[in-house]
Design an enzyme around this catalytic site. Structure first.
Site, PDB file in Angstrom:
ATOM      1  N   ARG A   9       3.165  56.236  70.828  1.00  0.00           N
ATOM      2  CA  ARG A   9       3.020  57.596  70.227  1.00  0.00           C
ATOM      3  C   ARG A   9       1.897  57.760  69.225  1.00  0.00           C
ATOM      4  O   ARG A   9       1.820  57.176  68.181  1.00  0.00           O
ATOM      5  CB  ARG A   9       4.510  57.757  69.287  1.00  0.00           C
TER       6      ARG A   9
ATOM      7  N   GLY B 141      19.684  39.750  63.480  1.00  0.00           N
ATOM      8  CA  GLY B 141      20.893  40.582  63.596  1.00  0.00           C
ATOM      9  C   GLY B 141      20.790  42.142  63.447  1.00  0.00           C
ATOM     10  O   GLY B 141      19.667  42.297  63.735  1.00  0.00           O
TER      11      GLY B 141
ATOM     12  N   GLY C 247       4.106  48.023  68.941  1.00  0.00           N
ATOM     13  CA  GLY C 247       5.485  48.397  68.236  1.00  0.00           C
ATOM     14  C   GLY C 247       5.265  48.989  66.801  1.00  0.00           C
ATOM     15  O   GLY C 247       6.371  48.850  66.153  1.00  0.00           O
ATOM     16  N   ALA C 248       3.979  49.511  66.539  1.00  0.00           N
ATOM     17  CA  ALA C 248       4.020  49.538  65.046  1.00  0.00           C
ATOM     18  C   ALA C 248       4.419  51.052  64.542  1.00  0.00           C
ATOM     19  O   ALA C 248       3.887  51.231  63.425  1.00  0.00           O
ATOM     20  CB  ALA C 248       2.459  49.439  64.540  1.00  0.00           C
TER      21      ALA C 248
ATOM     22  N   PHE D 265      16.156  51.599  66.394  1.00  0.00           N
ATOM     23  CA  PHE D 265      16.701  50.800  67.814  1.00  0.00           C
ATOM     24  C   PHE D 265      17.918  51.287  68.437  1.00  0.00           C
ATOM     25  O   PHE D 265      18.103  51.657  69.610  1.00  0.00           O
ATOM     26  CB  PHE D 265      16.890  49.530  67.495  1.00  0.00           C
TER      27      PHE D 265
ATOM     28  N   ASP E  68       1.055  51.456  76.195  1.00  0.00           N
ATOM     29  CA  ASP E  68       2.238  50.933  76.852  1.00  0.00           C
ATOM     30  C   ASP E  68       2.354  49.455  77.505  1.00  0.00           C
ATOM     31  O   ASP E  68       1.399  49.202  78.461  1.00  0.00           O
ATOM     32  CB  ASP E  68       2.768  51.866  77.889  1.00  0.00           C
TER      33      ASP E  68
ATOM     34  N   TYR F 119      20.071  43.435  78.150  1.00  0.00           N
ATOM     35  CA  TYR F 119      19.147  43.287  76.901  1.00  0.00           C
ATOM     36  C   TYR F 119      19.374  41.778  76.413  1.00  0.00           C
ATOM     37  O   TYR F 119      18.382  41.147  76.034  1.00  0.00           O
ATOM     38  CB  TYR F 119      19.657  44.242  75.902  1.00  0.00           C
TER      39      TYR F 119
ATOM     40  N   VAL G 237      19.472  45.300  62.557  1.00  0.00           N
ATOM     41  CA  VAL G 237      18.639  46.045  61.481  1.00  0.00           C
ATOM     42  C   VAL G 237      18.613  47.561  61.881  1.00  0.00           C
ATOM     43  O   VAL G 237      18.270  48.057  63.007  1.00  0.00           O
ATOM     44  CB  VAL G 237      17.060  45.595  61.649  1.00  0.00           C
TER      45      VAL G 237
ATOM     46  N   THR H 238      17.160  50.695  62.182  1.00  0.00           N
ATOM     47  CA  THR H 238      16.005  51.030  62.543  1.00  0.00           C
ATOM     48  C   THR H 238      16.086  52.363  63.614  1.00  0.00           C
ATOM     49  O   THR H 238      17.281  52.926  63.729  1.00  0.00           O
ATOM     50  CB  THR H 238      14.951  50.317  63.220  1.00  0.00           C
TER      51      THR H 238
HETATM   52  P1  NDP Z   1      12.528  50.704  66.888  1.00  0.00           P
HETATM   53  O1  NDP Z   1      12.935  51.625  67.813  1.00  0.00           O
HETATM   54  O2  NDP Z   1      12.399  51.277  65.274  1.00  0.00           O
HETATM   55  O3  NDP Z   1      10.766  50.390  67.039  1.00  0.00           O
HETATM   56  C1  NDP Z   1      10.481  49.650  68.304  1.00  0.00           C
HETATM   57  C2  NDP Z   1       9.009  50.042  68.401  1.00  0.00           C
HETATM   58  O4  NDP Z   1       8.515  49.398  69.827  1.00  0.00           O
HETATM   59  C3  NDP Z   1       8.445  51.164  68.366  1.00  0.00           C
HETATM   60  O5  NDP Z   1       7.132  51.307  67.472  1.00  0.00           O
HETATM   61  C4  NDP Z   1       7.985  51.793  69.832  1.00  0.00           C
HETATM   62  O6  NDP Z   1       6.805  52.563  69.694  1.00  0.00           O
HETATM   63  C5  NDP Z   1       7.511  50.305  70.303  1.00  0.00           C
HETATM   64  N1  NDP Z   1       7.692  50.377  71.857  1.00  0.00           N
HETATM   65  C6  NDP Z   1       8.737  50.204  72.436  1.00  0.00           C
HETATM   66  N2  NDP Z   1       8.390  50.321  73.848  1.00  0.00           N
HETATM   67  C7  NDP Z   1       6.914  50.232  73.865  1.00  0.00           C
HETATM   68  C8  NDP Z   1       5.965  50.100  75.003  1.00  0.00           C
HETATM   69  N3  NDP Z   1       6.525  50.235  76.221  1.00  0.00           N
HETATM   70  N4  NDP Z   1       5.074  49.805  74.711  1.00  0.00           N
HETATM   71  C9  NDP Z   1       4.504  49.769  73.392  1.00  0.00           C
HETATM   72  N5  NDP Z   1       5.368  49.985  72.260  1.00  0.00           N
HETATM   73  C10 NDP Z   1       6.733  50.133  72.648  1.00  0.00           C
HETATM   74  O7  NDP Z   1      13.074  49.335  66.872  1.00  0.00           O
HETATM   75  P2  NDP Z   1      13.209  47.876  65.943  1.00  0.00           P
HETATM   76  O8  NDP Z   1      12.033  48.111  64.849  1.00  0.00           O
HETATM   77  O9  NDP Z   1      14.353  47.747  65.654  1.00  0.00           O
HETATM   78  O10 NDP Z   1      12.900  47.023  67.164  1.00  0.00           O
HETATM   79  C11 NDP Z   1      11.464  46.016  66.999  1.00  0.00           C
HETATM   80  C12 NDP Z   1      12.023  44.958  67.860  1.00  0.00           C
HETATM   81  O11 NDP Z   1      12.915  44.067  67.083  1.00  0.00           O
HETATM   82  C13 NDP Z   1      12.345  44.960  69.402  1.00  0.00           C
HETATM   83  O12 NDP Z   1      11.784  43.901  70.264  1.00  0.00           O
HETATM   84  C14 NDP Z   1      13.757  44.960  69.232  1.00  0.00           C
HETATM   85  O13 NDP Z   1      14.333  44.290  70.317  1.00  0.00           O
HETATM   86  C15 NDP Z   1      14.122  43.899  68.048  1.00  0.00           C
HETATM   87  N6  NDP Z   1      15.292  43.583  67.185  1.00  0.00           N
HETATM   88  C16 NDP Z   1      15.790  44.700  66.733  1.00  0.00           C
HETATM   89  C17 NDP Z   1      16.903  44.576  66.286  1.00  0.00           C
HETATM   90  C18 NDP Z   1      17.733  45.651  65.432  1.00  0.00           C
HETATM   91  O14 NDP Z   1      18.932  45.718  65.100  1.00  0.00           O
HETATM   92  N7  NDP Z   1      16.991  46.645  65.121  1.00  0.00           N
HETATM   93  C19 NDP Z   1      17.699  43.126  66.066  1.00  0.00           C
HETATM   94  C20 NDP Z   1      16.928  42.207  66.747  1.00  0.00           C
HETATM   95  C21 NDP Z   1      15.818  42.411  67.419  1.00  0.00           C
HETATM   96  P3  NDP Z   1       6.576  53.872  70.627  1.00  0.00           P
HETATM   97  O15 NDP Z   1       7.742  54.551  71.033  1.00  0.00           O
HETATM   98  O16 NDP Z   1       5.513  54.482  69.801  1.00  0.00           O
HETATM   99  O17 NDP Z   1       5.576  53.239  71.672  1.00  0.00           O
HETATM  100  C1  8X3 Z   2      19.289  44.232  68.212  1.00  0.00           C
HETATM  101  C2  8X3 Z   2      20.603  43.396  67.700  1.00  0.00           C
HETATM  102  O1  8X3 Z   2      23.071  43.068  68.160  1.00  0.00           O
HETATM  103  O2  8X3 Z   2      22.231  44.934  69.274  1.00  0.00           O
HETATM  104  O3  8X3 Z   2      18.696  42.922  68.983  1.00  0.00           O
HETATM  105  O4  8X3 Z   2      21.582  42.877  70.240  1.00  0.00           O
HETATM  106  S1  8X3 Z   2      21.857  43.427  68.773  1.00  0.00           S
END
Ligand code: NDP
Ligand code: 8X3
Length: 252
Positions: A35, A184, A9-10, A190, A60, A153, A186, A188
């Protein structure tokens, strides 16, 4: 050869921030996401800026055959992975269970739980012969609490919590560290992903508050990774100062 970190997920958010942090520290990187254009842009930027080498893996995490095929063909020297960051993950939808979309459930469970398992199985088998390695699992406050409409989730992140504990037991004889990082809110992509491209709804999540940024989480991960060999950070829960629990937030 420099140390190697594999980050799933970089292409966005926390994974992209980790790629920057580890590149700055001189790590060579295996960056994985779906992507292609975006991954290439990030990889070229980091290679130029930090004089490191990056292997781009377009995959994926849900597709176990393709995942295995794309990772197992990496040259042997690239399989000496020191750090695995299991970050790829997402939320889809925010509805009560009776109104939930079963396709969303499949996507979350397949990505957040099964995808993490598939990657870990492959990479841990590369780490075991070296009797070292560090696996970082990105959990969530949603893996510690359950909040209204968070049902599947939250369940998927509770599974990450359980799997992190299980990995710590199973990998103990192999000298592999396991750390769970639980953020908590973040800001992004998300929430845009959760609300399926509805940017206005996503923006409202972070309105009138200061959320964490992806670099805050990358910093915490670097802290865990940079401890001495005999120290393991098992679990970190990192919240914005304005967030007491998943749902109790001070919006000023
Ligand atoms: P983003 O949506 O910004 O990033 C998610 C990344 O995951 C993207 O690079 C995406 O890349 C990749 N990804 C998603 N599905 C797949 C797949 N099937 N195969 C490969 N890569 C995949 O979200 P965040 O950076 O916020 O999320 C990162 C992690 O942090 C997640 O596990 C999320 O649940 C967790 N998290 C996030 C929080 C928040 O509030 N943002 C809080 C707590 C946890 P691509 O689409 O190019 O494949
Ligand atoms: C992502 C944060 O609060 O939407 O894990 O579950 S929250």
């Amino acid at each position: 050869m420099s140390k190697i970190a594999l980050i799933t997920g970089a292409t966005s958010g926390i994974g992209e921030a980790c790629a920057h942090t580890f590149a700055q520290q001189g790590y060579n990187l295996i960056l994985l996401a779906r992507r292609e254009d975006r991954l290439a842009k990030i990889a070229h930027h980091l290679e130029d800026k930090y004089a490191i080498t990056i292997n781009q893996v377009i995959a994926d995490v849900r597709d176990k055959e393709n995942l295995s095929a794309t990772l197992e063909v990496l040259p042997e020297e690239w399989k000496k992975v020191d750090i695995l960051i299991n970050n790829a993950g997402l939320s889809q939808g925010l509805d009560p269970l009776d109104k939930g979309d079963t396709n969303d459930w499949d996507t979350m469970i397949d990505t957040n739980v099964k995808g993490l398992l598939y990657v870990t199985k492959i990479v841990s088998n590369w780490m075991i012969p070296n009797h070292s390695g560090h696996i970082i699992n990105i959990g969530s406050i949603a893996g510690k609490e359950v909040y209204p409409n968070g049902n599947v989730y939250c369940a998927s992140k509770h599974a990450v919590d359980a799997l992190s504990k299980a990995m710590r037991i199973d990998f103990l004889p192999h000298g592999i560290k396991v750390t769970e990082i639980n953020p908590g809110m973040v800001e992004t992509e998300f929430s845009v992903v959760r609300f399926k491209g509805d940017e206005d709804r996503a923006k409202k999540v972070y309105e009138n508050l200061e959320p964490l940024i992806a670099d805050d989480i990358a910093d915490a991960i670097w802290y865990a990774v940079s401890r001495p060999k005999h120290v393991n950070i098992n679990d970190m829960l990192i919240m914005p100062t304005v967030q007491a629990t998943a749902t109790i937030i001070n919006r000023g």
